[in-house]
Design an enzyme around this catalytic site. Structure first.
Site, PDB file in Angstrom:
ATOM      1  N   SER A  22       0.838  -1.209   0.000  1.00 46.91           N
ATOM      2  CA  SER A  22       0.000   0.000   0.000  1.00 46.91           C
ATOM      3  C   SER A  22       0.867   1.250   0.000  1.00 46.91           C
ATOM      4  CB  SER A  22      -0.943   0.009   1.208  1.00 46.91           C
ATOM      5  OG  SER A  22      -1.872  -1.045   1.119  1.00 46.91           O
ATOM      6  N   GLU A  89      -5.491  -3.633  -2.201  1.00 47.89           N
ATOM      7  CA  GLU A  89      -6.047  -4.868  -1.625  1.00 47.89           C
ATOM      8  C   GLU A  89      -6.816  -5.663  -2.671  1.00 47.89           C
ATOM      9  OE1 GLU A  89      -5.019  -5.893   1.128  1.00 47.89           O
ATOM     10  OE2 GLU A  89      -4.435  -4.117   2.275  1.00 47.89           O
ATOM     11  N   GLN A  91      -6.560  -8.534  -3.797  1.00 52.96           N
ATOM     12  CA  GLN A  91      -6.882  -9.941  -3.518  1.00 52.96           C
ATOM     13  C   GLN A  91      -8.291 -10.108  -2.951  1.00 52.96           C
ATOM     14  OE1 GLN A  91      -4.706  -8.218  -1.635  1.00 52.96           O
ATOM     15  NE2 GLN A  91      -5.444  -8.409   0.469  1.00 52.96           N
ATOM     16  N   CYS A 148      13.245 -14.081  12.778  1.00 54.06           N
ATOM     17  CA  CYS A 148      14.702 -14.110  12.617  1.00 54.06           C
ATOM     18  C   CYS A 148      15.289 -12.906  11.894  1.00 54.06           C
ATOM     19  CB  CYS A 148      15.124 -15.390  11.898  1.00 54.06           C
ATOM     20  SG  CYS A 148      14.641 -15.430  10.151  1.00 54.06           S
TER      21      CYS A 148
END
Length: 191
Positions: A22, A89, A91, A148
């Site tokens: 975004s 957005e 999806q 990590c």
């Protein structure tokens, strides 16, 4: 990247959550506005995390947007002369969004779409893979793994701090309270 085209084109910005999709869409929109181009931005009505009438990045940058329920509504709003059509957005839209983006590009618009390429399970998140295939330019962004610090290409869904199961519902609108960026090694999806 921004060669002169006689027709329009599609730019797809994709990656995991917290990778800056975004933010990148907003950056490209602002550059267009700075260049005095006419821009219209769309977002799906299901995305109500920060604002109903703005695309808002996780770090708080925002741009005004039109809230739509179905991808066909985008065509209804693009009646006046625009140079750039941006859709965040992506999806969360129906698969017709691919045809809508393609039609707009063929009509001469610069179309910028941004969305997740994979769902929380690590499975391609339609319609983004198909949009990537029909795009002239694809930018795949990475976040940083919350475990990590390695480059993150996955989105980890957490329910009360526990990884969501593979057969949980695919769509759950949320932000930091439900999702974390993860590398391949630390992405966990119990069966």
């Amino acid at each position: 990247m921004y060669e002169h085209y006689h027709s329009g084109w599609i730019e797809c910005v994709t990656g995991s959550m917290f990778s800056g999709k975004s933010e990148e869409l907003i950056r490209r929109v602002r550059r267009g506005l700075f260049a005095k181009q006419k821009v219209i931005v769309f977002k799906p009505s299901i995305d109500d995390r920060y604002s109903e009438l703005e695309v808002v990045s996780h770090n708080g940058n925002k741009v005004e947007a039109v809230n739509v329920h179905h991808s066909s509504e985008i065509l209804e709003h693009v009646k006046e002369a625009h140079d750039i059509i941006a859709i965040d957005e992506v999806q969360f839209f129906d698969n017709d969004i691919v045809g809508v983006a393609t039609q707009l590009a063929e009509e001469g618009y610069r179309v910028i779409v941004a969305g997740l390429d994979m769902d929380f399970r690590g499975v391609p998140f339609e319609p983004v893979p198909e949009l990537m295939a029909v795009s002239e330019h694809v930018t795949k962004l990475q976040a940083v793994c919350s475990v990590c610090g390695a480059p993150s290409s996955r989105t980890q869904r957490l329910i009360d701090g526990v990884p969501a199961k593979f057969d949980d519902p695919i769509i759950l609108v949320g932000a930091k309270e439900s999702y974390e960026p993860r590398c391949r090694e630390h992405h966990v999806v119990p069966k």
